[in-house]
Design an enzyme around this catalytic site. Structure first.
Site, PDB file in Angstrom:
ATOM      1  N   VAL A 127      -3.115  11.024   3.979  1.00  0.00           N
ATOM      2  CA  VAL A 127      -2.369   9.770   4.137  1.00  0.00           C
ATOM      3  C   VAL A 127      -3.071   8.848   5.127  1.00  0.00           C
ATOM      4  O   VAL A 127      -3.167   7.635   4.895  1.00  0.00           O
ATOM      5  CB  VAL A 127      -0.911  10.043   4.556  1.00  0.00           C
ATOM      6  CG1 VAL A 127      -0.154   8.740   4.795  1.00  0.00           C
ATOM      7  CG2 VAL A 127      -0.194  10.870   3.496  1.00  0.00           C
ATOM      8  N   CYS A 128      -3.593   9.402   6.204  1.00  0.00           N
ATOM      9  CA  CYS A 128      -4.314   8.583   7.189  1.00  0.00           C
ATOM     10  C   CYS A 128      -5.573   7.977   6.558  1.00  0.00           C
ATOM     11  O   CYS A 128      -5.847   6.788   6.717  1.00  0.00           O
ATOM     12  CB  CYS A 128      -4.688   9.414   8.403  1.00  0.00           C
ATOM     13  SG  CYS A 128      -3.278  10.090   9.294  1.00  0.00           S
ATOM     14  N   ALA A 129      -6.313   8.780   5.845  1.00  0.00           N
ATOM     15  CA  ALA A 129      -7.521   8.299   5.170  1.00  0.00           C
ATOM     16  C   ALA A 129      -7.174   7.219   4.149  1.00  0.00           C
ATOM     17  O   ALA A 129      -7.861   6.193   4.059  1.00  0.00           O
ATOM     18  CB  ALA A 129      -8.249   9.463   4.503  1.00  0.00           C
ATOM     19  N   SER A 135      -4.633   5.178   4.242  1.00  0.00           N
ATOM     20  CA  SER A 135      -4.245   3.934   4.916  1.00  0.00           C
ATOM     21  C   SER A 135      -5.480   3.157   5.377  1.00  0.00           C
ATOM     22  O   SER A 135      -5.516   1.932   5.268  1.00  0.00           O
ATOM     23  CB  SER A 135      -3.291   4.209   6.085  1.00  0.00           C
ATOM     24  OG  SER A 135      -3.956   4.754   7.196  1.00  0.00           O
TER      25      SER A 135
END
Length: 166
Positions: free
Chosen positions: A59-61, A63
């Site tokens: 999810v961080c990647a 975003s």
């Protein structure tokens, strides 16, 4: 005290989350080449802070990839991707993924960033990392949008940022 959730479990955040109409505190973070980056460097521009736990999560990647795509469409805007990842890992990710419209920054040397913005997770499995949040700062340094994502495993509201800055 603000909070978020990780897989449904409530996670407390240390400090008070920055509020709309606050002046954004200056910060000192580290770029991929180990040089310093201060919020003051972006003075006179809109600044999007995409804050998250780690680039090593999907999810961080996602975003960072998504903000990289929209950054070029936002006039007079700088997007900063902020995590506790070491600058080497951030640099590797940005090179591999072709991230060129976002500046990746590490707060590994600057614990005051997480405290001043109220985003340090103080309990739960990810304690010690940053919560997922988006903060938008106008050219005068005033906060004009905030979002603590209510569930860390979900993406932020990109449309809110796009609609605000277009």
């Amino acid at each position: 005290m603000a909070h978020t959730k990780f897989k449904g479990q409530v996670v407390k955040l240390f400090g008070e989350f920055i509020q709309i109409n606050d002046f954004a505190p200056n910060f000192h973070l580290v770029k991929n080449d180990l040089s310093d980056y201060y919020l003051d460097y972006a003075k006179g521009k809109n600044v999007v802070l995409n804050i998250f736990p780690s680039l090593d999560t999907s999810v961080c990647a996602t975003s960072v990839r998504h903000f990289n795509k929209i950054a070029s469409q936002l006039p007079n805007t700088i997007v900063l991707a902020i995590s506790k990842d070491l600058p080497f890992a951030q640099g590797r990710f940005c090179t591999t993924e072709g991230i060129d419209n976002v500046i990746a920054l590490s707060d590994f040397r600057s614990p005051e960033f997480a405290q001043e913005y109220g985003l340090l997770m103080e309990d739960g499995p990810l304690r010690g990392l940053l919560a997922r949040a988006v903060v938008v700062i106008n050219p005068e340094g005033k906060v004009i949008h905030t979002e603590i994502v209510t569930e860390i495993t979900t993406e932020p509201n990109y449309d809110a940022v796009i609609n605000l800055l277009k």
